[in-house]
Design an enzyme around this catalytic site. Sequence first.
Site, mmCIF file in Angstrom:
data_model
loop_
_atom_site.group_PDB
_atom_site.id
_atom_site.type_symbol
_atom_site.label_atom_id
_atom_site.label_comp_id
_atom_site.label_asym_id
_atom_site.label_seq_id
_atom_site.Cartn_x
_atom_site.Cartn_y
_atom_site.Cartn_z
ATOM 1 C CD GLU A 9 -2.974 -0.747 2.397
ATOM 2 O OE1 GLU A 9 -3.223 0.384 2.836
ATOM 3 O OE2 GLU A 9 -3.360 -1.793 2.937
ATOM 4 C CG ASP A 82 -1.880 -1.982 5.840
ATOM 5 O OD1 ASP A 82 -0.689 -2.233 5.577
ATOM 6 O OD2 ASP A 82 -2.284 -0.847 6.131
ATOM 7 C CG ASP A 84 -6.679 -3.679 7.949
ATOM 8 O OD1 ASP A 84 -6.568 -3.774 6.707
ATOM 9 O OD2 ASP A 84 -6.509 -2.605 8.546
ATOM 10 C CD GLU A 86 -9.243 1.134 4.843
ATOM 11 O OE1 GLU A 86 -9.432 2.140 4.139
ATOM 12 O OE2 GLU A 86 -9.061 1.182 6.071
ATOM 13 N NE ARG A 305 -5.362 1.946 10.575
ATOM 14 C CZ ARG A 305 -4.273 2.247 9.884
ATOM 15 N NH1 ARG A 305 -3.461 1.267 9.466
ATOM 16 N NH2 ARG A 305 -3.970 3.500 9.602
ATOM 17 C CG HIS A 349 -3.887 -8.425 12.893
ATOM 18 N ND1 HIS A 349 -4.505 -8.480 11.675
ATOM 19 C CD2 HIS A 349 -4.204 -7.224 13.414
ATOM 20 C CE1 HIS A 349 -5.171 -7.362 11.464
ATOM 21 N NE2 HIS A 349 -4.996 -6.584 12.498
#
Length: 689
Positions: A9, A82, A84, A86, A305, A349
């Site tokens: 990203e 990432d 997650d 998103e 996050r 995670h």
Amino acid sequence: MANCLVIVESPAKVKTIKKFLGANYEVDASNGHVRDLPKSQMGIDVEHDFDPKYITIRGKGDILAKLRKEVKKADKIYLATDPDREGEAISWHLMKALKLDELKEKQVYRISFNEITKNAVKTSLKTPRAIDMDLVDAQQARRVLDRMVGYMISPLLWAKVKRGLSAGRVQSVALRLICDREEDINAFIPEEYWNLDADLKQDGSKKTLKAKFYGDKNGRITIHNKEELENILAGLNNKEYQVDEVKAGERVKKAPIPFTTSTLQQEASKVLNFSTQKTMRLAQQLYEGVEVAGHGTVGLITYLRTDSTRIAEEADVAAREFIEKQYGSRYLANGEQNKKSNVKIQDAHEAIRPTDIALTPVIVKESLQRDLFRLYQLIWKRFAASRMQPAVYETTSVKVKAGNYLFTLSASKLQFDGFMSVYVQEEEKEENNILLGNLEKGSILKLEKLENSQHFTQPPAHFTEASLVKAMEEQGIGRPSTYAPTITTIIARRYVAKENKNLYVTELGEVVNSMMKQSFPSIVDITFTANLEYLLDKVGDGTVQWKTVVKNFYPDLKDAVDKALVELESVTIADEVTEEVCELCGRNMVIKYGPHGKFLACPGFPECKNTKPYLEKTGVPCPKCGKDVVIKKTKKGRIYYGCEANPDCDFMSWQKPSTQKCPKCGSYMVEKGNKLLCSNEQCGYSTDK
């Protein structure tokens, strides 16, 4: 020529990851999302199964063109966004935008890693997988629901209040939390109480012991007023102070658990005075990689996050070995500190921890900017402490009898510092009392003096960013990735003002919250929002279809919007004509709404563009000079009451003043809920309106 392409990203990760991989790997970045719903319309085909209409984000064409060239050269493509929901969605959007699912001759994989280290990146390449469509769908559902709320309710607010306002599925609930707290504070009526302390001495000691009034043999007594205090003092007159009970004990202070996103934001706010936005920005840099002298570019912390306190086994082993070597086996924890199970936790995670505990704050200090270092040090110390023994205090509590009354005094001494040798969560209060070993039951103590002090109960505290994050987490509103953006949005919209860490609702915020509660009670309902988050989690684990959630949500929202369009006509804020005359053209000026609230404008616009600040009179004379008290606002939008003669008169009050004077001390009274309170805090007089 590189035959493997890794797409991440952030450009900041490219350098870090490139260092871990050989010449066969090319690493490039998408710079976040490449596709999204269009800004010009809702972008959801309600008539055709709620299909979202994705378009390439403006400015991302060149990035995609470059990535397409890289894709042509590669045999294998690894989508490494990432770890997650998103990030999973970004990988899926990349696959669609680059048409990777149509390339039969190339192999396309999804990889993810919780930390940007050589071991983690290489391990992920050995265990590639397909894109998890359940996680993608959970993110699609969140995006579609948020878009529906924003694009269906915001135009309504534009029509009824002013353009530029916005509603949001999570932001509106966060605003309600702040408004509800403000109402509780405004309605709070302080209650008087008194403290009574006795300064006592042991025979042969120069040290004074401070004992606090407790009550009597029947239990604790609260002293409500001066009269009750006088009665107790009369009962203590000429009484002997004798030790009635001595208890020796032990207090154990448990080691903290590792940071989650929420607890990191809270602790960074309290200890480092960072906003949630600043904490996440700095943590992102630590995660993506920084240049450390002697180590090159290193990702210093795991993914930022998370709502889990779980720690990878290898990291746990490494931490225990480090602690045993540096501090000794006596400091090593027996088991793992874990957060209590919570159904709201995704546990996708690990907790936030240093990627390598051997990279101590001392080693990295010279390589990091001050604030980066302070945040890394906080994370490192918290993780190290979580693997250490509890701190142990030796405690002594004493009851002293005087007539029919009891006083208590206590002291504690740190016996074993345990985790506190590394991490002190808050300043441990030093006990005033140092008890001598010969203090025992029956000992007579000499009274030096009795001290009394008047106090009043305090209202609930205003939310800070840290306490709002804590409340949102406890209520299940939003998720780790949404806390900081939500708070940033409501401040940017001027619904909330931030002053000295505290969050205050503005007039604009009150208007929007009132409209949302009236017309969209379910949107701002805390339980409803928390249940919706739970449903999104269920979409993520594959037990609920994402379109089912959307289909159930849309009809009720549509009905509420249609109803509000009709019923809210009566609250349209029309231009109110005032007695203030425009000095440029002679017309009576009108009240308008701007980004900062009300102001006076000439109705002759655009011919006459004269404007003035709007000062709304309260009908109350200034307690200092007798002129009118008007409603004012701070630069950040918080309402207060001041004299119209300012700066010649400096009167101001956070509460609306009353025309009545306090019959007890003569000070002016202020309105609070359905009560009138004396403005003099030392007086404490109150009465019904």
